[in-house]
Design a protein around this motif. Structure first.
Motif, short mmCIF file in Angstrom:
data_model
loop_
_atom_site.label_atom_id
_atom_site.label_comp_id
_atom_site.label_asym_id
_atom_site.label_seq_id
_atom_site.Cartn_x
_atom_site.Cartn_y
_atom_site.Cartn_z
N LEU A 114 0.84 -1.29 0.05
CA LEU A 114 -0.11 -0.04 0.01
C LEU A 114 0.82 1.17 0.10
O LEU A 114 0.78 2.16 -0.56
CB LEU A 114 -0.84 -0.07 1.19
N ALA A 115 2.07 1.24 0.67
CA ALA A 115 2.88 2.35 0.79
C ALA A 115 3.53 2.39 -0.71
O ALA A 115 3.71 3.55 -1.27
CB ALA A 115 3.98 2.15 1.63
N ALA A 116 4.03 1.42 -1.43
CA ALA A 116 4.28 1.38 -2.68
C ALA A 116 3.33 2.11 -3.86
O ALA A 116 3.51 3.10 -4.53
CB ALA A 116 4.61 -0.03 -3.22
N TYR A 117 1.86 1.62 -3.34
CA TYR A 117 1.07 2.29 -4.42
C TYR A 117 0.71 3.74 -3.99
O TYR A 117 0.48 4.48 -5.08
CB TYR A 117 -0.29 1.61 -3.90
N GLY A 118 0.87 4.06 -2.83
CA GLY A 118 0.67 5.57 -2.31
C GLY A 118 1.80 6.37 -3.00
O GLY A 118 1.54 7.42 -3.46
N LEU A 119 3.20 5.79 -3.00
CA LEU A 119 3.94 6.43 -3.68
C LEU A 119 4.07 6.74 -5.17
O LEU A 119 4.37 7.56 -5.62
CB LEU A 119 5.46 5.87 -3.17
N PHE A 120 3.61 5.74 -5.55
CA PHE A 120 3.35 5.61 -7.21
C PHE A 120 2.35 6.73 -7.46
O PHE A 120 2.36 7.16 -8.53
CB PHE A 120 2.72 4.22 -7.57
N ARG A 121 1.39 6.79 -6.64
CA ARG A 121 0.20 7.86 -7.13
C ARG A 121 0.93 9.12 -6.91
O ARG A 121 0.50 10.05 -7.70
CB ARG A 121 -0.90 7.46 -6.09
N GLY A 159 -6.44 14.71 -7.48
CA GLY A 159 -7.37 13.67 -7.08
C GLY A 159 -6.07 12.37 -6.76
O GLY A 159 -6.03 11.44 -5.78
N HIS A 160 -5.13 12.53 -7.76
CA HIS A 160 -3.94 11.30 -7.52
C HIS A 160 -3.27 11.41 -6.07
O HIS A 160 -2.96 10.40 -5.61
CB HIS A 160 -3.16 11.26 -8.71
N VAL A 161 -2.98 12.72 -5.76
CA VAL A 161 -2.27 13.11 -4.50
C VAL A 161 -3.27 12.57 -3.39
O VAL A 161 -2.59 11.97 -2.56
CB VAL A 161 -1.87 14.66 -4.56
N LEU A 162 -4.69 12.86 -3.34
CA LEU A 162 -5.37 12.43 -2.34
C LEU A 162 -5.43 10.97 -2.10
O LEU A 162 -5.28 10.58 -1.13
CB LEU A 162 -6.68 13.00 -2.54
N SER A 163 -5.38 10.36 -3.27
CA SER A 163 -5.45 8.81 -3.26
C SER A 163 -4.09 8.38 -2.97
O SER A 163 -4.13 7.36 -2.16
CB SER A 163 -5.67 8.23 -4.67
N GLY A 164 -2.99 8.91 -3.18
CA GLY A 164 -1.64 8.38 -2.69
C GLY A 164 -1.56 8.73 -1.17
O GLY A 164 -1.27 7.62 -0.42
N LEU A 165 -1.91 9.78 -0.59
CA LEU A 165 -2.01 10.06 0.84
C LEU A 165 -2.96 9.05 1.59
O LEU A 165 -2.65 8.53 2.57
CB LEU A 165 -2.51 11.61 1.21
N ALA A 166 -4.01 8.84 0.97
CA ALA A 166 -4.93 7.90 1.58
C ALA A 166 -4.39 6.36 1.81
O ALA A 166 -4.55 6.00 2.85
CB ALA A 166 -6.27 7.70 0.71
N HIS A 167 -3.74 6.28 0.68
CA HIS A 167 -3.34 4.95 0.71
C HIS A 167 -1.94 4.68 1.88
O HIS A 167 -1.73 3.46 1.99
CB HIS A 167 -2.78 4.14 -0.75
N LEU A 168 -1.40 5.74 1.84
CA LEU A 168 -0.21 5.80 2.76
C LEU A 168 -0.68 5.80 3.98
O LEU A 168 -0.02 4.90 5.16
CB LEU A 168 0.70 6.96 2.46
N GLY A 169 -1.84 6.28 4.39
CA GLY A 169 -2.76 6.22 5.75
C GLY A 169 -3.01 4.76 6.20
O GLY A 169 -2.98 4.31 7.07
N SER A 188 -7.66 0.65 13.93
CA SER A 188 -8.30 2.13 13.95
C SER A 188 -9.55 1.92 13.01
O SER A 188 -9.55 1.15 11.86
CB SER A 188 -7.38 3.04 13.70
N SER A 189 -10.46 2.83 13.29
CA SER A 189 -11.60 2.85 12.37
C SER A 189 -11.55 4.25 11.44
O SER A 189 -10.96 5.24 11.95
CB SER A 189 -13.02 3.03 13.23
N ASP A 190 -11.64 4.02 10.01
CA ASP A 190 -11.60 5.19 9.33
C ASP A 190 -12.56 6.25 9.66
O ASP A 190 -12.37 7.28 9.18
CB ASP A 190 -11.44 4.63 7.72
#
Length: 261
Positions: free
Chosen positions: A63-70, A93-103, A118-120
């Motif tokens: 997921l971190a890899a995907y976040g960095l890719f976005r 939108g790609h930035v927000l997706s990346g940050l969300a997947h890093l989270g 934790s609950s989103d």
């Protein structure tokens, strides 16, 4: 292949594998239990399976890899969205997706090392509550709601047009387009509900649980629609697996520029 291209492709393929696991589990467990799951809440049952801690660490890496890719893709305009207002909107939108997947990656990593889940929804509600308490904070919350609405429209547009197939290689199975359309439509429905929940919080000043899980649960009273969306999310997981195998990273405008240098 150019080493830089190899690194970009590796981030993408590992990331899509992790995203596939999360969305398939999310849709499947929602269907199997009748209880809505979210992108972070689904990690708890996955962590409870044999070898769950190791799975969480692997998911965190993916997921971190995907976040960095976005994030990288947004920075260098990997998908050639452009610099006009529409292109910048897509890249944001790609930035927000990346940050969300890093989270989500951080949540998985904590579970992998014995931490608590934790609950989103709780995290999203707390964040919205903090923003609303700021001077003019309700305006910011409404802006976030508009952002989710735009995301819903974007997902629905992809489901309708099927343009996402332009990212795939020529040997992609024909059924992948149908699976992708259904998956994007399901995500559009959840983002639309999320936009409404955030907008209601901003306008009313009352904040409860705000997250992917809570947005999906808003459809629970319509049982057939609820199950259809859950199945669609599981199919989005399947499509993510197809993306991991067949997305044509090397045919992107960015990669062509790299290879031309």
């Amino acid at each position: 292949m150019n080493p830089k291209v190899e690194h970009i492709a590796m981030l993408a393929r590992v990331g899509y594998l992790a995203r596939a696991t999360v969305y398939f589990a999310l849709g499947y467990l929602t269907l199997a239990t009748g209880e809505a799951e979210g992108t972070t809440s689904v990690l708890d049952p996955l962590a409870d399976v044999p070898g769950g801690n190791a799975l969480m660490v692997l998911l965190a890496v993916g997921l971190a890899a995907y976040g960095l890719f976005r994030l990288y893709g947004a920075w260098v305009d990997l998908e050639n969205d452009g610099d006009d207002w529409k292109g910048r909107g897509k890249r944001f939108g790609h930035v927000l997706s990346g940050l969300a997947h890093l989270g989500i990656a951080w949540a998985a990593l904590k579970l992998g090392f014995g931490g608590e889940g934790s609950s989103d929804g709780a995290a999203g509600g707390a964040a919205a509550d903090a923003v609303i308490d700021l001077p003019g904070g309700w305006v910011l919350v409404v802006v976030v709601a508009i952002g989710f609405a735009i995301a819903a429209v974007s997902q629905a547009s992809r489901a309708w047009s099927g343009k996402f197939m332009s990212l795939m290689s020529r040997d992609t199975p024909r059924w992948a387009e149908t699976v992708g359309r259904v998956g994007f439509a399901a995500r559009a429905a959840v983002f639309a509900a999320l936009a409404w929940a955030v907008l209601h919080a901003g306008l009313s000043g009352t904040v409860g649980q705000i997250g992917f899980q809570d947005a999906l649960a808003m459809y629970r009273e319509e049982d057939d629609l609820y199950r259809t969306i859950a199945a669609g999310l599981a199919m989005f997981g399947v499509f993510s697996l197809v993306m991991a195998r067949y997305r044509d990273i090397c045919d992107s405008p960015l990669v062509k520029r790299i290879l031309a240098d």
